[in-house]
Scaffold this active site. Structure first.
Site, PDB file in Angstrom:
ATOM      1  N   THR A  18       0.834  -1.202   0.000  1.00 28.38           N
ATOM      2  CA  THR A  18       0.000   0.000   0.000  1.00 28.38           C
ATOM      3  C   THR A  18       0.872   1.257   0.000  1.00 28.38           C
ATOM      4  OG1 THR A  18      -1.594  -1.217   1.349  1.00 28.38           O
ATOM      5  CG2 THR A  18      -1.908   1.146   1.192  1.00 28.38           C
ATOM      6  N   ARG A  22       7.802  -2.663   2.769  1.00 27.20           N
ATOM      7  CA  ARG A  22       7.960  -2.761   4.228  1.00 27.20           C
ATOM      8  C   ARG A  22       8.289  -4.192   4.596  1.00 27.20           C
ATOM      9  NH1 ARG A  22       3.034   1.063   6.447  1.00 27.20           N
ATOM     10  NH2 ARG A  22       3.677   2.841   5.203  1.00 27.20           N
ATOM     11  N   SER A 113       6.292   3.682   8.671  1.00 27.22           N
ATOM     12  CA  SER A 113       5.136   4.414   9.171  1.00 27.22           C
ATOM     13  C   SER A 113       4.787   4.063  10.619  1.00 27.22           C
ATOM     14  CB  SER A 113       3.960   4.186   8.234  1.00 27.22           C
ATOM     15  OG  SER A 113       2.931   5.061   8.558  1.00 27.22           O
ATOM     16  N   HIS A 114       3.589   3.518  10.803  1.00 22.33           N
ATOM     17  CA  HIS A 114       3.089   3.243  12.146  1.00 22.33           C
ATOM     18  C   HIS A 114       3.555   1.877  12.657  1.00 22.33           C
ATOM     19  CE1 HIS A 114       0.616   1.539   9.087  1.00 22.33           C
ATOM     20  NE2 HIS A 114       0.214   0.626   9.939  1.00 22.33           N
ATOM     21  N   LYS A 126      10.289   3.977   0.389  1.00 20.43           N
ATOM     22  CA  LYS A 126       9.230   4.390  -0.520  1.00 20.43           C
ATOM     23  C   LYS A 126       9.797   5.443  -1.455  1.00 20.43           C
ATOM     24  CE  LYS A 126       6.010   7.074   1.210  1.00 20.43           C
ATOM     25  NZ  LYS A 126       4.770   7.778   1.524  1.00 20.43           N
ATOM     26  N   ASP A 277       2.006   9.584  14.121  1.00 23.25           N
ATOM     27  CA  ASP A 277       2.594   8.239  14.077  1.00 23.25           C
ATOM     28  C   ASP A 277       4.097   8.268  13.793  1.00 23.25           C
ATOM     29  OD1 ASP A 277       2.495   8.960  11.389  1.00 23.25           O
ATOM     30  OD2 ASP A 277       2.174   6.899  10.731  1.00 23.25           O
ATOM     31  N   ASP A 279       6.033   8.221  11.192  1.00 25.19           N
ATOM     32  CA  ASP A 279       6.578   9.174  10.219  1.00 25.19           C
ATOM     33  C   ASP A 279       5.759  10.449  10.152  1.00 25.19           C
ATOM     34  OD1 ASP A 279       4.460   7.784   9.082  1.00 25.19           O
ATOM     35  OD2 ASP A 279       5.268   7.872   7.053  1.00 25.19           O
ATOM     36  N   ASP A 281       2.717  11.187   9.445  1.00 26.33           N
ATOM     37  CA  ASP A 281       1.686  11.504   8.447  1.00 26.33           C
ATOM     38  C   ASP A 281       0.283  11.171   8.949  1.00 26.33           C
ATOM     39  OD1 ASP A 281       1.979   8.759   8.241  1.00 26.33           O
ATOM     40  OD2 ASP A 281       2.229   8.718   6.055  1.00 26.33           O
ATOM     41  N   ARG A 282       0.170  10.373   9.993  1.00 25.03           N
ATOM     42  CA  ARG A 282      -1.159  10.086  10.550  1.00 25.03           C
ATOM     43  C   ARG A 282      -1.444  11.002  11.731  1.00 25.03           C
ATOM     44  NH1 ARG A 282      -2.384   3.667  10.548  1.00 25.03           N
ATOM     45  NH2 ARG A 282      -1.664   3.274   8.430  1.00 25.03           N
ATOM     46  N   THR A 344      -7.741   2.251  -1.215  1.00 20.65           N
ATOM     47  CA  THR A 344      -6.874   2.568  -0.071  1.00 20.65           C
ATOM     48  C   THR A 344      -5.451   2.822  -0.548  1.00 20.65           C
ATOM     49  OG1 THR A 344      -8.205   1.280   1.449  1.00 20.65           O
ATOM     50  CG2 THR A 344      -5.899   1.605   2.037  1.00 20.65           C
ATOM     51  N   GLU A 363      -8.587   9.431   4.998  1.00 22.61           N
ATOM     52  CA  GLU A 363      -8.779   7.988   5.096  1.00 22.61           C
ATOM     53  C   GLU A 363      -9.145   7.620   6.519  1.00 22.61           C
ATOM     54  OE1 GLU A 363      -6.165   5.462   2.390  1.00 22.61           O
ATOM     55  OE2 GLU A 363      -4.794   6.860   3.319  1.00 22.61           O
ATOM     56  N   GLU A 364      -9.826   6.483   6.616  1.00 16.26           N
ATOM     57  CA  GLU A 364     -10.213   5.993   7.938  1.00 16.26           C
ATOM     58  C   GLU A 364      -8.996   5.621   8.785  1.00 16.26           C
ATOM     59  OE1 GLU A 364      -9.375   2.676   8.532  1.00 16.26           O
ATOM     60  OE2 GLU A 364      -8.633   2.576   6.477  1.00 16.26           O
ATOM     61  N   SER A 365      -7.862   5.373   8.125  1.00 18.08           N
ATOM     62  CA  SER A 365      -6.667   4.925   8.834  1.00 18.08           C
ATOM     63  C   SER A 365      -5.894   6.098   9.442  1.00 18.08           C
ATOM     64  CB  SER A 365      -5.784   4.121   7.886  1.00 18.08           C
ATOM     65  OG  SER A 365      -5.519   4.868   6.708  1.00 18.08           O
ATOM     66  N   LYS A 376      -0.362  12.418   3.250  1.00 16.74           N
ATOM     67  CA  LYS A 376      -1.188  12.822   4.381  1.00 16.74           C
ATOM     68  C   LYS A 376      -0.272  13.486   5.392  1.00 16.74           C
ATOM     69  CE  LYS A 376      -1.317   8.094   6.254  1.00 16.74           C
ATOM     70  NZ  LYS A 376      -0.847   7.237   5.159  1.00 16.74           N
ATOM     71  N   ARG A 496      -8.953  -6.635   7.420  1.00 18.85           N
ATOM     72  CA  ARG A 496      -9.624  -5.442   7.916  1.00 18.85           C
ATOM     73  C   ARG A 496     -11.105  -5.539   7.553  1.00 18.85           C
ATOM     74  NH1 ARG A 496      -5.235  -2.774   9.550  1.00 18.85           N
ATOM     75  NH2 ARG A 496      -3.605  -2.037   8.144  1.00 18.85           N
TER      76      ARG A 496
HETATM   77  C1  G16 Z   1      -0.614   3.564   4.475  1.00 16.88           C
HETATM   78  C2  G16 Z   1      -1.226   4.243   3.286  1.00 16.88           C
HETATM   79  C3  G16 Z   1      -2.650   4.608   3.568  1.00 16.88           C
HETATM   80  C4  G16 Z   1      -3.430   3.409   4.027  1.00 16.88           C
HETATM   81  C5  G16 Z   1      -2.750   2.761   5.212  1.00 16.88           C
HETATM   82  C6  G16 Z   1      -3.385   1.450   5.589  1.00 16.88           C
HETATM   83  O1  G16 Z   1      -0.508   4.471   5.530  1.00 16.88           O
HETATM   84  O2  G16 Z   1      -0.499   5.391   2.926  1.00 16.88           O
HETATM   85  O3  G16 Z   1      -3.181   5.143   2.402  1.00 16.88           O
HETATM   86  O4  G16 Z   1      -4.729   3.764   4.379  1.00 16.88           O
HETATM   87  O5  G16 Z   1      -1.414   2.475   4.881  1.00 16.88           O
HETATM   88  O6  G16 Z   1      -3.220   0.561   4.533  1.00 16.88           O
HETATM   89  P1  G16 Z   1      -3.571  -0.970   4.692  1.00 16.88           P
HETATM   90  O7  G16 Z   1      -5.020  -1.013   5.089  1.00 16.88           O
HETATM   91  O8  G16 Z   1      -3.294  -1.554   3.342  1.00 16.88           O
HETATM   92  O9  G16 Z   1      -2.704  -1.532   5.793  1.00 16.88           O
HETATM   93  P2  G16 Z   1       0.849   4.600   6.349  1.00 16.88           P
HETATM   94  O10 G16 Z   1       0.569   5.616   7.398  1.00 16.88           O
HETATM   95  O11 G16 Z   1       1.098   3.216   6.880  1.00 16.88           O
HETATM   96  O12 G16 Z   1       1.861   5.006   5.327  1.00 16.88           O
END
Ligand code: G16
Length: 543
Positions: A18, A22, A113-114, A126, A277, A279, A281-282, A344, A363-365, A376, A496
């Site tokens: 996504t 990773r 990220s998280h 990335k 989070d 990095d 961005d969240r 997503t 996004e919901e995340s 983000k 999910r």
């Molecule tokens: C990444 C993506 C987001 C996505 C999230 C969850 O966020 O940039 O667009 O909503 O992963 O993705 P998944 O449901 O596939 O785990 P981040 O903050 O991890 O870079």
């Protein structure tokens, strides 16, 4: 200094998910692993000779070593200049900001990220293109294809350089400029928001707690919230980036940021709580004893956007990922602007933003952002909220409840089943897909299925297509259950399940979220046969 060519063998599984590649740190530590990926990336770049590349990461374990490798490979590839955040640090939105502000060719962001960090944690890489956003699928697919055929990589044999001192150095013919990781980003935030109003808010005694979760958001939040905006010292907590995030999971949701939730539920809770989070961005927004759902946050910021100077003229449109609640759609309709539904992944917003079709995305995340960068942006969202709080004088809870009263409430929750066996997860999704033709018209827990499909997307700007982006069961009353597998995990699979129900009546908007969604939860578990196929009776994380 010499440029050396090493022979190498392909590694399996170097497919970006996504958001980039990773993997466990131990996977990235294998000799040649990072080098292969970077070579495959560089081999696909046209016209990069002599151009500028931005490099930085969230400071997690292995960041510093990876930076040195990338610098040597960038020099071997003929880049003219690398802009490197001091200490190898750049938050993801700051990297996007620097790429855009300095007109760079692109950038490499090192982050998982998280996901947890440390020697046993996760690492990630990335590539972002010249608009500052994550590379679209056609680029990441090309990188993956080349990783499967790679036979050699090129790298300078130069010694490690000093990445902690501002200024210029050289590797081969390439200049490495170590830059202040905060400066460009802070300047951009000052253009977006009414800093005078936010300063007055803090001067009036307004109290806030910003939990940076021992991650890269700390230096940015300290500089802006305490430094520029005058919040008292100590407003930003857990602010020093640590390579292992203090052993915690730097994911700002009510489960992993439980310490913030507890502070916000205390009798002497501050007026406003926020977290970002790994990095940065969240973001998570919390009022006094009142966590705000990310989908509601997007809707609220859209409804109040004009208080912020950058959006004073109104917004062109909104985009949300498909599983994100439809709360923002109603705001968009009221504003008379379009609302786009994408798969997503933030990369799907890039074209819409570049074409000026949308201004805000979410996004919901726990991701929210705008056309100010192409990622983000956690701290941006927090500053936006501060601007709205300062402009309206209302509390977080008052603002959210008022939005529900105006537009209706979208009860919303995501249930994650983490670390399940990949084979079981694949079987579950295949089972759902097989049922799709029969589901429409069935009545499940009292609701009639209006439509059941596998979400597909055609990008309205370049026509690119993305299939199989999530199984949706849509009901007559506007409720939805959505299933998909995460594309960001590094162990097994994560299922999910996204649940949503619309409630227009104010009298019925005060229910507990899980109780309000109970019938849909039952539907989800039985249609997908979750317990039977995964052995899990309950989710591991509920947000
Ligand atoms: C990444 C993506 C987001 C996505 C999230 C969850 O966020 O940039 O667009 O909503 O992963 O993705 P998944 O449901 O596939 O785990 P981040 O903050 O991890 O870079």
């Amino acid at each position: 200094m010499t440029i050396v060519t090493h022979t190498t063998q392909p590694f399996d599984g170097q497919k970006p998910g996504t958001s980039g590649l990773r993997k466990k740190v131990t996977v990235f530590q294998q000799p040649g692993y990072l080098e292969n990926f970077v070579q495959a990336l560089f081999d696909g770049l046209e016209g990069a000779q002599g151009s500028t590349l931005v490099v930085g990461g969230d400071g997690r374990f292995h960041n510093r070593q990876a930076v040195q490798t990338i610098l040597r490979m960038a020099a071997a590839h003929g880049f003219g200049r690398v802009l490197l955040g001091r200490g190898g640090i750049l938050s993801t939105p700051a990297a996007s900001c620097v790429i855009r502000a300095r007109g760079a060719y692109g950038g490499i962001v090192l982050s998982a990220s998280h996901n947890p960090g440390g020697p046993d944690g996760d690492f990630g890489i990335k590539y972002n293109v010249g608009n500052g956003g994550p590379a679209p699928e056609k680029i990441t697919d090309g990188i993956h294809a080349r990783t499967q055929q790679i036979t050699q990589y090129r790298i300078s044999d130069a010694a490690d350089i000093d990445i902690d001192t501002l200024g210029e150095q050289r590797i081969e013919q390439m200049v490495v400029e170590v830059i202040d990781p905060v400066a460009d980003y802070a300047a951009l935030m000052a253009e977006c928001f009414d800093f005078g109003a936010i300063r007055q808010l803090f001067a009036s005694g307004f109290r806030m707690r910003y939990d940076a979760m021992w991650a890269v958001g700390g230096p940015y939040a300290k500089a802006l919230i305490e430094g520029v905006l005058g919040a008292p010292a100590g407003t930003v907590v857990n602010a020093e980036p640590k390579e292992d995030f203090g052993g915690l999971h730097p994911d700002p949701n009510p489960v992993n940021a439980e310490d913030l939730i507890a502070h916000m539920a205390a009798d002497d809770a501050p007026d406003f709580g926020a977290a970002s989070d790994g990095d940065a961005d969240r973001n998570m927004i919390v009022g006094r004893n009142f966590p705000v759902a990310p989908s509601d946050s997007l809707a609220l910021l859209a409804a109040h956007a004009t208080v912020a100077p950058r959006y004073a003229g109104g917004i062109a449109g909104i985009a949300r990922s498909m599983p994100t609640s439809m709360a923002a759609d109603r705001v968009a309709a009221a504003l008379g602007v379009p609302c786009y539904e994408t798969p997503t992944g933030w990369k799907f917003f890039g074209n819409l933003l570049d074409a000026g079709k949308v201004t805000l995305c979410g996004e919901e995340s726990y991701g929210t952002g705008s056309d100010h960068v192409r990622e983000k942006d956690g701290l941006w969202a927090v500053l936006f909220w501060l601007n709205v709080l300062a402009a309206t004088g209302q509390s977080v809870e008052q603002l959210v409840r008022a939005n529900w009263a105006t537009y209706g409430r979208n009860y919303y929750s995501r249930h994650d089943y983490e670390g399940i066996e990949t084979a079981a997860a694949d079987k579950l999704m295949a089972g759902l897909r097989a049922q799709l033709p029969q589901l429409a018209g069935q009545v499940l827990e009292g609701r009639r299925v209006k439509q059941a499909d596998d979400f597909g997307y055609v990008d309205p700007v370049d026509g690119s297509q993305s299939a199989k982006q999530g199984v949706r069961i849509l009901f007559d009353d506007g409720s939805r259950v959505v299933f998909r597998l995460s594309g960001t995990g590094t162990e097994g699979a994560t299922l999910r399940v996204y649940l949503e129900r619309y409630e227009p009546s104010v009298d019925k908007q005060g229910e507990d979220t899980q109780a309000a969604l109970a019938p849909l939860i039952t539907v989800a578990r039985s249609v997908a046969r979750i317990a039977e196929l995964t052995g899990r009776k309950t989710p591991t994380v509920v947000t």
